[in-house]
Design a protein around this motif. Sequence first.
Motif, mmCIF file in Angstrom:
data_model
loop_
_atom_site.group_PDB
_atom_site.id
_atom_site.type_symbol
_atom_site.label_atom_id
_atom_site.label_comp_id
_atom_site.label_asym_id
_atom_site.label_seq_id
_atom_site.Cartn_x
_atom_site.Cartn_y
_atom_site.Cartn_z
ATOM 1 N N UNK A 173 0.836 -1.199 0.000
ATOM 2 C CA UNK A 173 0.000 0.000 0.000
ATOM 3 C C UNK A 173 0.873 1.252 0.000
ATOM 4 N N UNK A 174 2.015 1.184 0.689
ATOM 5 C CA UNK A 174 2.935 2.337 0.714
ATOM 6 C C UNK A 174 3.480 2.619 -0.680
ATOM 7 N N UNK A 175 3.811 1.553 -1.414
ATOM 8 C CA UNK A 175 4.327 1.716 -2.782
ATOM 9 C C UNK A 175 3.274 2.414 -3.649
ATOM 10 N N UNK A 176 2.029 1.944 -3.523
ATOM 11 C CA UNK A 176 0.944 2.528 -4.318
ATOM 12 C C UNK A 176 0.725 3.989 -3.922
ATOM 13 N N UNK A 177 0.832 4.252 -2.619
ATOM 14 C CA UNK A 177 0.636 5.610 -2.113
ATOM 15 C C UNK A 177 1.678 6.570 -2.696
ATOM 16 N N UNK A 178 2.937 6.141 -2.700
ATOM 17 C CA UNK A 178 4.014 6.975 -3.245
ATOM 18 C C UNK A 178 3.745 7.270 -4.719
ATOM 19 N N UNK A 179 3.360 6.227 -5.460
ATOM 20 C CA UNK A 179 3.068 6.395 -6.886
ATOM 21 C C UNK A 179 1.876 7.331 -7.081
ATOM 22 N N UNK A 180 0.849 7.160 -6.246
ATOM 23 C CA UNK A 180 -0.355 7.988 -6.363
ATOM 24 C C UNK A 180 -0.024 9.462 -6.122
ATOM 25 N N UNK A 181 0.864 9.723 -5.151
ATOM 26 C CA UNK A 181 1.233 11.116 -4.861
ATOM 27 C C UNK A 181 1.973 11.749 -6.040
ATOM 28 N N UNK A 182 2.846 10.951 -6.668
ATOM 29 C CA UNK A 182 3.571 11.441 -7.848
ATOM 30 C C UNK A 182 2.586 11.816 -8.951
ATOM 31 N N UNK A 183 1.642 10.920 -9.200
ATOM 32 C CA UNK A 183 0.663 11.153 -10.260
ATOM 33 C C UNK A 183 -0.218 12.361 -9.935
ATOM 34 N N UNK A 184 -0.562 12.455 -8.638
ATOM 35 C CA UNK A 184 -1.397 13.566 -8.191
ATOM 36 C C UNK A 184 -0.693 14.907 -8.423
ATOM 37 N N UNK A 185 0.643 14.887 -8.258
ATOM 38 C CA UNK A 185 1.431 16.111 -8.439
ATOM 39 C C UNK A 185 1.697 16.381 -9.919
ATOM 40 N N UNK A 186 1.135 15.540 -10.778
ATOM 41 C CA UNK A 186 1.278 15.755 -12.208
ATOM 42 C C UNK A 186 2.583 15.253 -12.780
ATOM 43 N N UNK A 187 3.321 14.428 -12.006
ATOM 44 C CA UNK A 187 4.598 13.899 -12.514
ATOM 45 C C UNK A 187 4.380 12.502 -13.099
ATOM 46 N N UNK A 188 5.067 12.226 -14.184
ATOM 47 C CA UNK A 188 4.983 10.894 -14.789
ATOM 48 C C UNK A 188 5.890 9.944 -14.017
ATOM 49 N N UNK A 189 5.498 8.655 -13.951
ATOM 50 C CA UNK A 189 6.326 7.671 -13.243
ATOM 51 C C UNK A 189 7.387 7.109 -14.180
#
Length: 160
Positions: free
Chosen positions: A104-120
Motif C-alpha cells: 500500500x505504501x508503494x501505491x501511495x508513493x506512486x499515487x502522490x507522484x501522479x497527483x502532483x502531475x509527474x509521470x512515473x
Amino acid sequence: MIDVLLNRLDRVRKHGDGYRARCPACGGHSDRDKLSMSERDGKVLLYCFGGCRGDAVLAAVGLRWADIMPPRDRPLTPRERDEIRRAARQAGWSIALDALAIEAKVVLVAARELQAGRALPTEDLARLQEAIAWIDASATLLSDAPAWRPDYMTPVKAAA
Ligand SMILES: [Zn+2]
C-alpha cells in the motif's frame, strides 16, 4: 530455525518482519518472488502466493517440517493438529496483511507522484505493477478470513 530454510533459497531478502524469496517449488520462471516467510514463537511460517503447499516448498529444497520446527517428544494429538492447521491459516492472513501494508505504501508513493502531475519512470511503473499483483493476491488470501472482515468487503449477492 528459519535459517536452515533461508540458506537453501534464492533471492532471499528481508521484507517487513519476515522474508521473501523465490519459491523453489513454483518460482522458476517468475520475476515476482512469491514465497513469504516469518518466524514467530520459534515456529516457522511460510506462505507461497503461487499456491504451493508448505510441504511442497520444503520438499523442493530437500527439507521436511521436522527439519525446521523444534523437536517433539511425542506424536501430536488431534487437538494439537487442529491447532496447527488453524495457526497456519492465521499465519497466511497475517502474511497477507503484512504484504498489504508494505505494498500500500508503494501505491501511495506512486499515487502522490501522479497527483502532483509527474509521470512515473519505467522502473517505478514496474514496481507499481508488482505492488498491484501482491495486493490482489493478498486480498484473495484474506477473502476466507470472515472473523474480522468488515461488512463493506462482503460481496453483494446479485438479486435472483
Ligand atoms: Zn510456490
